[in-house]
Design a protein around this motif. Structure first.
Motif: not given
Length: 496
Positions: A69, A106, A110, A113, A138, A141-142, A194, A198
């Protein structure tokens, strides 16, 4: 000249149970096995076989998914911002199409996760590496997505500033907690935060795309409105989750002490305070900001708490092995032990009394599951139960000191906490456990935040308590030898 009186120290190598990289001068020492696994040395307990603690696997399927990821984050940024369509010579790929593709990438990233969490739980492969890397993945990525949206002019800078500020603060709190051996479990607020972040990122990514029919399309305004509504929810949850983390760690970062400073001023002078009705007076010294009687830490807290710190390593050794070492060492040292338990419901005493020969050193155990029993049997004050509550430093200190007085033993441990699944309170999530220890040299308490279901929290609490009890017994052995030497020296002086 009078005969010298001395209690001989325990022969053989000292035992020590520890985590890699952790050093202390306590009675617990890791030995290295042939395969690199940790071995609990038998030390003076010659009858004990070494207990092998298997090294933690890192390359589990869940951890591999987590690493993948993180590796896919640059791919998402490239798809969203990079001129890859020009590189490939595909004229049909416009910026709007690129945004749709980027949103799909994306979402796919995600989804991993959920996948790594499912794999870790279903296969029983929850690792410390995974606990560290999963939230980090996480955040990466965010953060990457938010910065990319700023680059596109889709999102204002202040939104990203709020989110990243929260991440820095929470990461700092988690590092401080880790330094104290405390793991702060993620709450549902953080998980919802989270998900909402997202979702908002996906909506903002496609807001100018073909799906929204462009800025002049009929869907543009509704999609943009929904995007901002979801982002507003995400920002609220971002702030609330940050406050939740800080509240959980308030004792670690010092905020809990500030909130109790007013009550500490009314607690009376420092020094020797009564533990419970009829209790022996135990020397203690007040820690800054601790409130009420027994909101204290003894002079040996920092050195003596080391065995309590790595409760995960202790849990890996097993309650039976730890209890056997406690009993063997207590028998050799002539030290009597006792327990006061709330959330474990007698499991600590059960582990101790399950060992042959325990009747010579175990005085007993008090299961004080309800507040009225804590008050009537252990002398926990009504003020503590009505104020800080049953799950607090003040309560566990009164429990262990009261148990030592009621049982008439040399050392005691006490535990109180929230095993779950219900019972959580503001600032006290499921897995919050206070561990107290008392001997003739003083009383101390330690806060643990334990992951897992009810059975796991209780089992890890038992392991941590037994580790502290082993440390207490060793300290009593050392103190007893020192006292005997001093007594012999005094007798020699008088003989002359």
């Amino acid at each position: 000249m009078s005969d010298r009186v001395r209690r001989e120290p325990t022969s053989g190598a000292p035992e020590r149970i520890d985590s890699p990289g952790h050093r202390s001068d306590s009675d617990l020492r890791p030995a290295s096995g042939a395969d690199g696994s940790a071995t609990v040395a038998s030390g003076a307990c010659a009858a004990d076989e070494p207990v092998q603690v298997a090294p933690e696997r890192i390359l589990t399927p869940a951890n591999v998914v987590t690493v993948v990821r993180i590796a896919l984050v640059p791919v998402f940024v490239l798809v969203l911002l990079g001129p890859w369509a020009d590189w490939l010579g595909i004229a049909a790929i416009t910026e709007e199409v690129r945004r749709v593709v980027a949103a799909g990438v994306f979402i796919a990233i995600s989804a991993t996760d959920w996948l790594d969490g499912y794999l870790a739980r279903s296969r029983g492969e929850v690792t410390n590496f995974g606990k560290f890397m999963d939230p980090l993945a996480d955040k990466i990525l965010v953060a990457a997505a938010l910065l990319a949206l700023i680059e596109l002019g889709t999102l204002p800078t202040w939104v990203v500033l709020i989110i990243l500020t929260r991440e820095f603060i929470v990461s700092g709190v988690r590092m401080m907690a880790a330094a104290e051996g405390v793991v702060i479990a993620a709450s549902y607020i953080g998980k919802f935060k989270t998900v909402s972040q997202m979702t908002a990122i996906v909506l903002f990514t496609v807001s100018d795309s073909l799906i929204a029919s462009g800025p002049g399309g009929t869907l543009y305004a509704p999609v943009l409105t929904v995007s901002w509504v979801v982002m507003a929810v995400a920002l609220v949850l971002t702030v609330v989750s940050m406050v939740d983390y800080v509240a959980k760690a308030r004792d670690i970062i010092g905020l809990g002490r500030l909130s109790r400073r007013g009550r500490a001023a009314d607690a009376g002078p420092e020094g020797v305070e009564d533990a419970a009705p009829g209790a022996d007076r135990v020397p203690v010294r007040s820690a800054e900001g601790c409130a009420g009687a027994f909101a204290v830490r003894s002079a040996r807290t920092e050195a003596g708490a080391d065995a309590c710190r790595d409760e995960a390593a202790l849990a890996a050794v097993g309650a039976d092995a730890l209890a056997r070492r406690v009993i063997d060492r207590a028998v050799q040292a002539g030290v009597t032990v006792g327990t006061a338990e709330s959330l474990t419901g007698g499991l600590i005493a059960g582990a101790l009394t399950g060992c042959p020969g325990s009747s010579s050193v175990v005085k007993g155990g008090i299961v004080s599951y309800r507040g009225e029993v804590k008050h009537a049997v252990l002398g926990v004050s009504d003020e503590v139960l009505a104020g800080p509550g049953a799950v607090s430093e003040e309560c566990v200190l009164q429990m262990c000191i009261g148990a030592r007085a009621a049982l008439g033993c040399d050392v005691t441990v006490a535990v109180t906490g929230i095993a779950g699944p219900g019972g959580a309170e503001p600032g006290k999530p499921v897995g919050t456990v206070w561990l107290g220890a008392c001997s003739r040299t003083g009383a101390t308490a330690r806060l643990l935040h334990l992951d897992g279901d009810r059975a796991t929290v209780r089992a890890r609490t038992v392991a941590a308590a037994l580790g502290c009890l082993l440390e207490l017994v060793q300290e009593e052995t050392t103190a007893g030898c020192a006292d005997a030497d001093q007594a012999a020296a005094d007798m020699d002086g008088k003989g002359r």
